[in-house]
Structures are given as C-alpha cells and as structure tokens.
Design a protein around this motif. Sequence first.
Motif, mmCIF file in Angstrom:
data_model
loop_
_atom_site.group_PDB
_atom_site.id
_atom_site.type_symbol
_atom_site.label_atom_id
_atom_site.label_comp_id
_atom_site.label_asym_id
_atom_site.label_seq_id
_atom_site.Cartn_x
_atom_site.Cartn_y
_atom_site.Cartn_z
ATOM 1 N N PRO A 149 0.803 -1.230 0.000
ATOM 2 C CA PRO A 149 0.000 0.000 0.000
ATOM 3 C C PRO A 149 0.833 1.275 0.000
ATOM 4 N N GLY A 150 1.505 1.550 -1.108
ATOM 5 C CA GLY A 150 2.301 2.762 -1.201
ATOM 6 C C GLY A 150 3.108 2.779 -2.481
ATOM 7 N N LEU A 151 3.508 3.990 -2.895
ATOM 8 C CA LEU A 151 4.289 4.109 -4.121
ATOM 9 C C LEU A 151 5.690 3.523 -3.967
ATOM 10 N N GLY A 152 6.109 3.291 -2.718
ATOM 11 C CA GLY A 152 7.422 2.693 -2.506
ATOM 12 C C GLY A 152 7.462 1.205 -2.800
ATOM 13 N N PHE A 153 6.312 0.582 -2.999
ATOM 14 C CA PHE A 153 6.253 -0.845 -3.310
ATOM 15 C C PHE A 153 6.339 -1.056 -4.824
ATOM 16 N N SER A 154 6.897 -2.193 -5.192
ATOM 17 C CA SER A 154 7.109 -2.466 -6.610
ATOM 18 C C SER A 154 5.791 -2.698 -7.333
ATOM 19 N N THR A 244 4.557 18.470 -3.097
ATOM 20 C CA THR A 244 3.642 17.439 -3.565
ATOM 21 C C THR A 244 3.059 16.754 -2.329
ATOM 22 N N THR A 245 2.109 15.893 -2.540
ATOM 23 C CA THR A 245 1.571 15.085 -1.450
ATOM 24 C C THR A 245 2.030 13.648 -1.636
ATOM 25 N N LEU A 246 2.683 13.099 -0.610
ATOM 26 C CA LEU A 246 3.203 11.740 -0.684
ATOM 27 C C LEU A 246 2.201 10.764 -0.081
ATOM 28 N N VAL A 250 5.926 5.679 1.027
ATOM 29 C CA VAL A 250 6.967 6.224 0.142
ATOM 30 C C VAL A 250 8.305 6.242 0.893
ATOM 31 N N PRO A 251 9.367 5.613 0.362
ATOM 32 C CA PRO A 251 10.672 5.648 1.032
ATOM 33 C C PRO A 251 11.228 7.066 1.092
ATOM 34 N N VAL A 252 11.850 7.413 2.218
ATOM 35 C CA VAL A 252 12.455 8.727 2.415
ATOM 36 C C VAL A 252 13.841 8.538 3.018
ATOM 37 N N PHE A 253 14.821 9.299 2.527
ATOM 38 C CA PHE A 253 16.152 9.331 3.123
ATOM 39 C C PHE A 253 16.254 10.642 3.907
ATOM 40 N N PHE A 254 16.259 10.528 5.244
ATOM 41 C CA PHE A 254 16.223 11.712 6.096
ATOM 42 C C PHE A 254 17.627 12.258 6.303
ATOM 43 N N THR A 255 17.749 13.589 6.150
ATOM 44 C CA THR A 255 19.064 14.226 6.205
ATOM 45 C C THR A 255 19.156 15.334 7.246
ATOM 46 N N TRP A 263 9.760 18.527 12.654
ATOM 47 C CA TRP A 263 9.833 18.476 11.194
ATOM 48 C C TRP A 263 11.170 17.853 10.790
ATOM 49 N N PHE A 264 11.113 17.002 9.768
ATOM 50 C CA PHE A 264 12.329 16.325 9.305
ATOM 51 C C PHE A 264 12.533 16.576 7.811
ATOM 52 N N GLN A 265 13.791 16.856 7.494
ATOM 53 C CA GLN A 265 14.175 17.098 6.106
ATOM 54 C C GLN A 265 14.611 15.783 5.467
ATOM 55 N N GLY A 266 14.258 15.603 4.224
ATOM 56 C CA GLY A 266 14.644 14.366 3.574
ATOM 57 C C GLY A 266 14.429 14.409 2.068
ATOM 58 N N THR A 267 14.823 13.318 1.416
ATOM 59 C CA THR A 267 14.675 13.177 -0.029
ATOM 60 C C THR A 267 13.697 12.052 -0.315
ATOM 61 N N ALA A 268 12.689 12.349 -1.137
ATOM 62 C CA ALA A 268 11.690 11.354 -1.537
ATOM 63 C C ALA A 268 11.405 11.515 -3.021
ATOM 64 N N ASN A 269 11.422 10.414 -3.733
ATOM 65 C CA ASN A 269 11.181 10.445 -5.183
ATOM 66 C C ASN A 269 12.105 11.438 -5.899
ATOM 67 N N GLY A 270 13.336 11.548 -5.390
ATOM 68 C CA GLY A 270 14.330 12.396 -6.032
ATOM 69 C C GLY A 270 14.217 13.873 -5.710
ATOM 70 N N ARG A 271 13.331 14.265 -4.793
ATOM 71 C CA ARG A 271 13.156 15.672 -4.452
ATOM 72 C C ARG A 271 13.385 15.865 -2.956
#
Length: 620
Positions: A149-154, A244-246, A250-255, A263-271
């Motif tokens: 149930p998410g765009l992070g799944f294949s 955008t709305t995720l 959706v996988p996120v790399f938190f930075t 609030w957490f900053q991160g990269t999702a779907n290349g943004r």
Amino acid sequence: MKKFRWLTVLLFIILIIPVAHSHLINTPEPVKAQGPVEATVAASGLRIREFPGYTSRTIGNYDLNTVLRIEGRENQLGNGGIWVYGTPVGGGMTGWVLSQYLVFPAGFDVESLPVIVAAGDTPAPVGEAPVVSAQGSRTAANVNFRTGPGLGFSRITTLAPNTPIEPLGRNQSGTWVQAIANGQQGWLYYTLVLIPNGVGSLPVVGDVAATIPVTEAPGGSIGGATTSRVNFRTGPSTGYSIITTLDAGVPVFFTGRNSSNTWFQGTANGREGWLYYTLVRINGNVNSLPVTSGSPSAPSSSSSSPSAPPGYSTANLGVFSFGAHVAGFSDLNRLSYAGGSWVKVQIRYSRGADPNGLSGMINDAHGQGFRILLGIVGHAGDVLGGQDYYNNYANYVAGAAALGADAIEVWNEQNLDREWANGHIDPRAYTQLLATSYNAIKAQNPSTIVISGALAPTGAEGAFGSAAVWNDDRYLAGMRDAGAASYMDCLGAHYNEGIVSPYWTSGDPRGSYYTRYFRGMINTYYGLIRKPVCFTELGYLSPEGFGGLPGHFSWASDVSLGEHAQWLDEAVSIGRSDYRVALIIIWNFNFQGSPGGDPMGGYAMIRPDGSCPACDRLAN
C-alpha cells in the motif's frame, strides 16, 4: 334522426375520454433505471468526495466543463441534494459529486440512475432503481497494481480501465485497496477503483508502517518512509508551500531536522523537502541527524524583512485553511502544531494613521511561517464623513496590502451602532466603502484577499430598533441588492454563540434561530450572497478553568473544556469538507481575562493554566 345519431356519437366520446384518461394516470409505464450517462461539470473546482454528503472527505476537484461518466446515485436522497458517482471519460479520479453542479442530457432523470450503496446506506426497496452489485468492483482508470500500500512498493503490472477486481480489504487510512485482479493479489490506489459499497466498507488488512519496505540509506542519512498521506513542503512549517503530497509507504532518506524534532528534512522520489514528524517512520536515532533549521520560520529573502509564505491568494481560495485571532505572536508553534496557518490581528484605524506601522506585525507573522489577516475597522462616528472618509480608509487598507497583508477584512460588525453611527446603519453605505476599499487594495496587491466585514449574528433588531442594530440576514440582503458581491473575494461571518455541536441543526434550548447553529450560519450566508464564506471569528465559550461568566454570557455556563476543544475540531472538519467555507479564524488563541466584561479568556485555546486541549484535538 341524423341529428340524434350525431348526439349519440358525441355522448359516447364524452363518456369514453375520461375513462381512457383515467387509465393513463393510474397505470403509468414502469420507470426503468437509466445509466451510465455522460454529464458535464458546470462549476469551477467541483469537489470530489469519498462518500456522498458534505461531511465526507474531499479527495480532489473537477475542472469546469469536465465530462464525467456517471455510474449511479446514492441510495439516501435528501442528503443536501442527489449525489452521483462518476469518473472523467478520459480517465482520472473517481468519486461522488453533487448532481446539481452537473449538466445532464435533456430529459434525463437523475433519480432513475442505478443506486450505488455507499457505506452506511441501506439497500433500495424493491421497485426502485436496482442496486449495483458488489461484484461490480473494477478499476476506473489505468492504475498500477503494487505489492503493497504505497508508491514505494514495486509494481506488479498496470491494470486497464474496467478490469474486474475482487476487493479483500484496505489500509488504515483507506487510501489503498487490497484486491485480486487477473488471478494476482496486490494493492490499488483508492481513487482509481470503483467499489459499489465504498472503500470504507472494507476491513483493514494490514499496518502500513509494519509493511513498508526497508531501503538502505546513503551515507549521512537515515532511511524511513511515510506512514500516511502527508504534504511534502519546502520548509519546516505549514506556512511553506507544498511540493507534492506523498502517499503512505513512500521511502524517504532523512538528512536533517528542526531543533524541536517536529519536522524532518529528507529526499523522496528524487526531491528534497520537509515532512511532519507524526506522519513518518525513521529507522534510526533521529537525534543523530543535524539540525538544519531552527524553530519553524518562513524562508528569508535577500532583504532584511522576511518574505511572505508563498502560494496563497485569491486564486486558490477554494483550498480550505484555518488559523486563530491572536493577542501576540508568542507561542505560535502550538498553533502550527494544531495545523493552523493563519493569524488574525484587529486594527482600529484613525484618520491620518500611517499604514507603514503595520509592517512589523506582517513581517513577524511571515517570519514565523503564518499568513496574516488584518481586520481593519475605523470609529463609528467617522463614517458620517461619507466618500471623503471612505477614500482615507481605502488608502490605509491599500497601504496594508502593499506591505504584504495576505487578507484584509473591511470593517467589523457594521450592523451594530457600536461600529457604525447610530441611525445611519445602511448596507448601501457600507457597500460604497467596501467597493472603494476593494479597488484600492487590488490596485496595490491583486493577491491580497478582500473579505467583507463580518456582521454580528443577531436577531435583536425588533428589541432595540433599526437605528441601533440590523438583523444580519436583512443587512446581508441589503448588501446583495447593492452589488456588494462584486467587491469581495470572500464573505465575512462570525459565529461565537454556540452551545451545541456544530453538526447539530436543532436542539439548542434557546430556540431554533439560525445563528445558534454553525450550519445555520453557513446556509444563510451562502444562500444570500453566493461567495465563499470566511469565518473571521468562530469560537466556543467555556468557563472551565477560567472562572465565572458575566451575566449576559451565562448561556455558556454549562460548556465544558472538553466540548470547547471537540466543537472547534468539529467546526474545522465541517469547514474542510464544505465547499462553501474557505477559511476559519478561531476566536481566539491566547487572549486573557474579561476586559470590558467580555470573557475573551473563556474563548481562548490557550487556557489560564497554560494547557491547550483544542491544540491537541485539532492536531490529532
């Protein structure tokens, strides 16, 4: 004899015609269900809802002139109109819309559409239009069939429109549907499937957070994922624009993070962007992330003054938002936590005042990530100056717009002699002030939202006389007739005398007058002037933790603090789901005491002990 024969024939005709006509009336041709049918959207930004009814969650909008394929109607008529279920003929979001905003083929009877049983409805009685079978579940457009149930799944495959599916369940938030299609099991996004009984009728079949695939994070970051639908923003507060709305999963790399870990900053779907902490899962120690922002604040510009949060103007008044009337700009992080993105400040204008004195509060609000509504009202007697005074007032409000005020409310409760000279209360005169101000504001800043001065909700005209007060519905009718709708972006309203849930439309022990009920106010105001309604004061009064109430406020003596918080939350929920409501400003956030016998502290979200039950209720 010939004459008698004609009389006989005529008598026969007279006798037989009523019999035939009676037969036509008493034995009508059975009405057959019609549909599907194509219909055209006749309103701009028509709201799409998950289930039929104004209280259902809005899931999107249809543009003007969109052609929809209408599959059926709701079973329960009288739900604010007839709700119908459809999807754009070229593919897109599927959902429920109100049929009165659609143009159907000539002669088509909406009630003859097949009935689609939404969650909570009962099947139609025998003899009515047939109910669409649960076996009719299918895809409504091209949709990716995923392993979770998410765009992070294949993606397993892509299903074509009208592919039959067998629904098995849904995720907790109801945004993903588990189903079998073409012999395979997977997950589909909820707006792209047609399920006759509604997604809400399906059982919850899994915890999203537990099934999110774990992805190895690049060096210096921590892996994680979203756990619900969440706005991905340009900065760490709701004052920042949405990238955008995720979806959930959706996988996120938190930075990075802000100093309060909200609030957490991160990269999702290349943004890259920011996500709110309750809507994500982070697979590691969050305190190991560097602090890349302090307390929530708006992005700074190259000048010394902060810039306004981007992305809001008259162009998207259809996007509901809320905030609160504030006594000062401290502790606003709690309003942000509650989901508020606006602050309101009331200004008393005096002739000759310099609007540049407003720049500090405008910049302060923007600097903390909030949009600001300025309610600007002069002195009651000054309106006797006529057009000369109107021009002076208009120059002042135009100056506020030039400084970046996001919205301006033109005057306040002008149907009372407290705010407009006794004996001179007149909606035509106010409309002239409004028109002069509107034109001046738009000349300086077309994006500033102009809100008409909210009237005092009252039926006291009969008791005090029209020299001192006009009933707000009569005053609104006068504004309408004077052409006021052409000089506002939003219709101002106040609601602050409720002692029952905003969902109620009857049951107030004081009577059935419409000002007692939140929905009564919406219906009356929108019915008289067809503009979005902006509640520039909406509050509930509770003496709990505040002390006794002045005698003329004793009607609220039994309102508990729990009801105060619950009803504010419910009012915001109604506003969010009702297309007629654009903005709610809660009265109030942090006022104290009872200055002048007005129990402002009893209305406040921040209570005397420093707690904020309404903040927690709204946040959750």
